[in-house]
Design a protein around this motif. Structure first.
Motif, PDB file in Angstrom:
ATOM      1  N   THR A   1      21.714  17.927 -19.468  1.00 25.19           N
ATOM      2  CA  THR A   1      20.826  17.623 -20.787  1.00 25.19           C
ATOM      3  C   THR A   1      21.309  18.275 -22.260  1.00 25.19           C
ATOM      4  O   THR A   1      21.521  17.471 -23.138  1.00 25.19           O
ATOM      5  CB  THR A   1      19.500  17.772 -20.840  1.00 25.19           C
ATOM      6  N   ALA A   2      21.676  19.563 -22.101  1.00 28.71           N
ATOM      7  CA  ALA A   2      22.150  20.232 -23.161  1.00 28.71           C
ATOM      8  C   ALA A   2      23.625  19.921 -23.476  1.00 28.71           C
ATOM      9  O   ALA A   2      23.866  19.880 -24.527  1.00 28.71           O
ATOM     10  CB  ALA A   2      22.093  21.744 -23.007  1.00 28.71           C
ATOM     11  N   ASN A   3      24.358  19.728 -22.715  1.00 33.53           N
ATOM     12  CA  ASN A   3      25.731  19.218 -22.930  1.00 33.53           C
ATOM     13  C   ASN A   3      25.736  17.874 -23.560  1.00 33.53           C
ATOM     14  O   ASN A   3      26.371  17.622 -24.291  1.00 33.53           O
ATOM     15  CB  ASN A   3      26.460  19.165 -21.456  1.00 33.53           C
ATOM     16  N   ARG A   4      24.941  17.061 -23.035  1.00 35.58           N
ATOM     17  CA  ARG A   4      24.707  15.558 -23.547  1.00 35.58           C
ATOM     18  C   ARG A   4      24.313  15.629 -24.946  1.00 35.58           C
ATOM     19  O   ARG A   4      24.760  15.070 -26.132  1.00 35.58           O
ATOM     20  CB  ARG A   4      23.835  14.691 -22.775  1.00 35.58           C
ATOM     21  N   TRP A   5      23.290  16.550 -25.179  1.00 37.62           N
ATOM     22  CA  TRP A   5      22.502  16.568 -26.608  1.00 37.62           C
ATOM     23  C   TRP A   5      23.310  17.411 -27.628  1.00 37.62           C
ATOM     24  O   TRP A   5      23.100  17.676 -28.831  1.00 37.62           O
ATOM     25  CB  TRP A   5      21.202  16.772 -26.472  1.00 37.62           C
ATOM     26  N   GLY A   6      24.143  18.303 -27.180  1.00 35.49           N
ATOM     27  CA  GLY A   6      24.841  19.278 -27.920  1.00 35.49           C
ATOM     28  C   GLY A   6      24.155  20.366 -28.432  1.00 35.49           C
ATOM     29  O   GLY A   6      24.331  21.137 -29.469  1.00 35.49           O
ATOM     30  N   VAL A   7      22.913  20.974 -27.497  1.00 29.06           N
ATOM     31  CA  VAL A   7      22.320  21.735 -27.797  1.00 29.06           C
ATOM     32  C   VAL A   7      22.101  23.054 -26.756  1.00 29.06           C
ATOM     33  O   VAL A   7      22.839  22.679 -25.689  1.00 29.06           O
ATOM     34  CB  VAL A   7      20.675  21.600 -28.088  1.00 29.06           C
ATOM     35  N   SER A   8      21.536  24.051 -26.885  1.00 29.10           N
ATOM     36  CA  SER A   8      21.659  25.393 -25.811  1.00 29.10           C
ATOM     37  C   SER A   8      20.758  24.806 -24.845  1.00 29.10           C
ATOM     38  O   SER A   8      19.858  23.813 -24.963  1.00 29.10           O
ATOM     39  CB  SER A   8      21.110  26.665 -26.352  1.00 29.10           C
TER      40      SER A   8
ATOM     41  N   ARG B   1      18.564  26.865 -23.567  1.00 30.00           N
ATOM     42  CA  ARG B   1      17.311  27.559 -23.722  1.00 30.00           C
ATOM     43  C   ARG B   1      16.433  26.514 -24.745  1.00 30.00           C
ATOM     44  O   ARG B   1      15.225  26.629 -24.467  1.00 30.00           O
ATOM     45  CB  ARG B   1      17.315  28.913 -24.605  1.00 30.00           C
ATOM     46  N   ARG B   2      17.306  25.896 -25.746  1.00 30.28           N
ATOM     47  CA  ARG B   2      16.517  25.035 -26.557  1.00 30.28           C
ATOM     48  C   ARG B   2      15.851  23.641 -25.760  1.00 30.28           C
ATOM     49  O   ARG B   2      14.697  23.188 -25.801  1.00 30.28           O
ATOM     50  CB  ARG B   2      17.199  24.355 -27.565  1.00 30.28           C
ATOM     51  N   VAL B   3      16.516  23.185 -24.574  1.00 28.74           N
ATOM     52  CA  VAL B   3      15.973  22.190 -23.890  1.00 28.74           C
ATOM     53  C   VAL B   3      14.667  22.600 -22.999  1.00 28.74           C
ATOM     54  O   VAL B   3      13.829  21.852 -22.975  1.00 28.74           O
ATOM     55  CB  VAL B   3      17.194  21.518 -22.756  1.00 28.74           C
ATOM     56  N   GLN B   4      14.915  23.831 -22.720  1.00 29.29           N
ATOM     57  CA  GLN B   4      13.646  24.195 -21.639  1.00 29.29           C
ATOM     58  C   GLN B   4      12.456  24.296 -22.637  1.00 29.29           C
ATOM     59  O   GLN B   4      11.298  24.416 -22.509  1.00 29.29           O
ATOM     60  CB  GLN B   4      14.181  25.979 -21.356  1.00 29.29           C
ATOM     61  N   GLU B   5      12.691  24.910 -24.127  1.00 30.68           N
ATOM     62  CA  GLU B   5      11.473  24.994 -25.063  1.00 30.68           C
ATOM     63  C   GLU B   5      10.922  23.685 -25.141  1.00 30.68           C
ATOM     64  O   GLU B   5       9.725  23.473 -25.273  1.00 30.68           O
ATOM     65  CB  GLU B   5      11.999  25.619 -26.267  1.00 30.68           C
ATOM     66  N   LEU B   6      11.880  22.577 -25.477  1.00 32.60           N
ATOM     67  CA  LEU B   6      11.472  21.219 -25.646  1.00 32.60           C
ATOM     68  C   LEU B   6      10.483  20.707 -24.573  1.00 32.60           C
ATOM     69  O   LEU B   6       9.594  20.239 -24.713  1.00 32.60           O
ATOM     70  CB  LEU B   6      12.485  20.401 -25.907  1.00 32.60           C
ATOM     71  N   CYS B   7      11.152  21.076 -23.351  1.00 36.29           N
ATOM     72  CA  CYS B   7      10.610  20.577 -21.970  1.00 36.29           C
ATOM     73  C   CYS B   7       8.840  21.299 -21.799  1.00 36.29           C
ATOM     74  O   CYS B   7       7.909  20.614 -21.598  1.00 36.29           O
ATOM     75  CB  CYS B   7      11.107  20.857 -20.846  1.00 36.29           C
ATOM     76  N   SER B   8       8.970  22.563 -22.123  1.00 31.68           N
ATOM     77  CA  SER B   8       7.727  23.170 -21.902  1.00 31.68           C
ATOM     78  C   SER B   8       6.740  22.852 -22.955  1.00 31.68           C
ATOM     79  O   SER B   8       5.542  23.101 -22.822  1.00 31.68           O
ATOM     80  CB  SER B   8       8.016  24.865 -21.878  1.00 31.68           C
ATOM     81  N   LYS B   9       7.213  22.602 -24.135  1.00 36.59           N
ATOM     82  CA  LYS B   9       6.178  22.048 -25.022  1.00 36.59           C
ATOM     83  C   LYS B   9       5.819  20.435 -25.098  1.00 36.59           C
ATOM     84  O   LYS B   9       5.038  20.179 -26.077  1.00 36.59           O
ATOM     85  CB  LYS B   9       6.826  22.288 -26.725  1.00 36.59           C
ATOM     86  N   GLY B  10       6.266  19.883 -24.016  1.00 36.52           N
ATOM     87  CA  GLY B  10       5.892  18.606 -23.845  1.00 36.52           C
ATOM     88  C   GLY B  10       6.669  17.505 -24.939  1.00 36.52           C
ATOM     89  O   GLY B  10       6.150  16.469 -25.103  1.00 36.52           O
ATOM     90  N   ARG B  11       7.694  17.896 -25.558  1.00 33.86           N
ATOM     91  CA  ARG B  11       8.458  17.308 -26.642  1.00 33.86           C
ATOM     92  C   ARG B  11       9.360  16.071 -25.882  1.00 33.86           C
ATOM     93  O   ARG B  11       9.737  15.210 -26.725  1.00 33.86           O
ATOM     94  CB  ARG B  11       9.072  18.076 -27.460  1.00 33.86           C
TER      95      ARG B  11
ATOM     96  N   PRO C   1      14.582  14.766 -29.036  1.00 34.45           N
ATOM     97  CA  PRO C   1      13.601  14.652 -29.939  1.00 34.45           C
ATOM     98  C   PRO C   1      14.215  15.240 -31.362  1.00 34.45           C
ATOM     99  O   PRO C   1      14.983  16.072 -31.350  1.00 34.45           O
ATOM    100  CB  PRO C   1      12.381  15.581 -29.603  1.00 34.45           C
ATOM    101  N   ILE C   2      13.369  14.673 -32.493  1.00 37.58           N
ATOM    102  CA  ILE C   2      13.972  15.280 -33.814  1.00 37.58           C
ATOM    103  C   ILE C   2      13.645  16.711 -33.786  1.00 37.58           C
ATOM    104  O   ILE C   2      12.438  17.272 -33.087  1.00 37.58           O
ATOM    105  CB  ILE C   2      13.215  14.537 -34.898  1.00 37.58           C
ATOM    106  N   ASP C   3      14.413  17.380 -34.623  1.00 40.71           N
ATOM    107  CA  ASP C   3      14.242  18.778 -34.866  1.00 40.71           C
ATOM    108  C   ASP C   3      13.063  18.972 -35.978  1.00 40.71           C
ATOM    109  O   ASP C   3      13.039  18.873 -37.004  1.00 40.71           O
ATOM    110  CB  ASP C   3      15.544  19.561 -35.284  1.00 40.71           C
ATOM    111  N   ALA C   4      11.995  19.656 -35.418  1.00 42.29           N
ATOM    112  CA  ALA C   4      10.959  20.045 -36.376  1.00 42.29           C
ATOM    113  C   ALA C   4      10.784  21.410 -36.625  1.00 42.29           C
ATOM    114  O   ALA C   4       9.906  21.815 -37.520  1.00 42.29           O
ATOM    115  CB  ALA C   4       9.567  19.638 -35.346  1.00 42.29           C
ATOM    116  N   ARG C   5      11.947  22.058 -36.469  1.00 39.51           N
ATOM    117  CA  ARG C   5      11.758  23.791 -36.911  1.00 39.51           C
ATOM    118  C   ARG C   5      12.154  23.497 -38.498  1.00 39.51           C
ATOM    119  O   ARG C   5      12.608  22.463 -39.060  1.00 39.51           O
ATOM    120  CB  ARG C   5      13.168  24.499 -36.149  1.00 39.51           C
ATOM    121  N   ILE C   6      11.436  24.580 -39.051  1.00 40.55           N
ATOM    122  CA  ILE C   6      11.517  24.829 -40.560  1.00 40.55           C
ATOM    123  C   ILE C   6      12.943  25.287 -41.103  1.00 40.55           C
ATOM    124  O   ILE C   6      13.293  26.357 -40.539  1.00 40.55           O
ATOM    125  CB  ILE C   6      10.602  25.362 -41.335  1.00 40.55           C
TER     126      ILE C   6
END
Length: 68
Positions: free
Chosen positions: A11-18, A20-30, A50-55
């Motif tokens: 998933t991280a490779n497909r979306w171009g993120v780390s 750890r970021r995918v793990q956080e998105l999963c654990s937060k139910g995003r 999901p859209i990036d909701a970080r400030i």
């Protein structure tokens, strides 16, 4: 992995993120349909990133200095 699901790394490779970021998105139910199987997360193949909701505006930078 189970048919129709991806691992965190895939998933991280497909979306171009780390991973750890995918793990956080999963654990937060995003991520809709993500399931935890033991210690691993299974993300559906058709899940949308999901859209990036970080400030990122810097709005809260040095907020302690301006506290009333």
């Amino acid at each position: 992995m189970i048919e129709g699901y991806m691992t965190i790394k895939e998933t991280a490779n497909r979306w171009g993120v780390s991973t750890r970021r995918v793990q956080e998105l999963c654990s937060k139910g995003r991520i809709d349909g993500a399931e935890k199987l033991g210690r691993e997360w299974a993300v559906p193949n058709n899940a949308d990133k999901p859209i990036d909701a970080r400030i990122t505006t810097g709005e809260y930078k040095d907020w302690r200095k301006y506290k009333k």
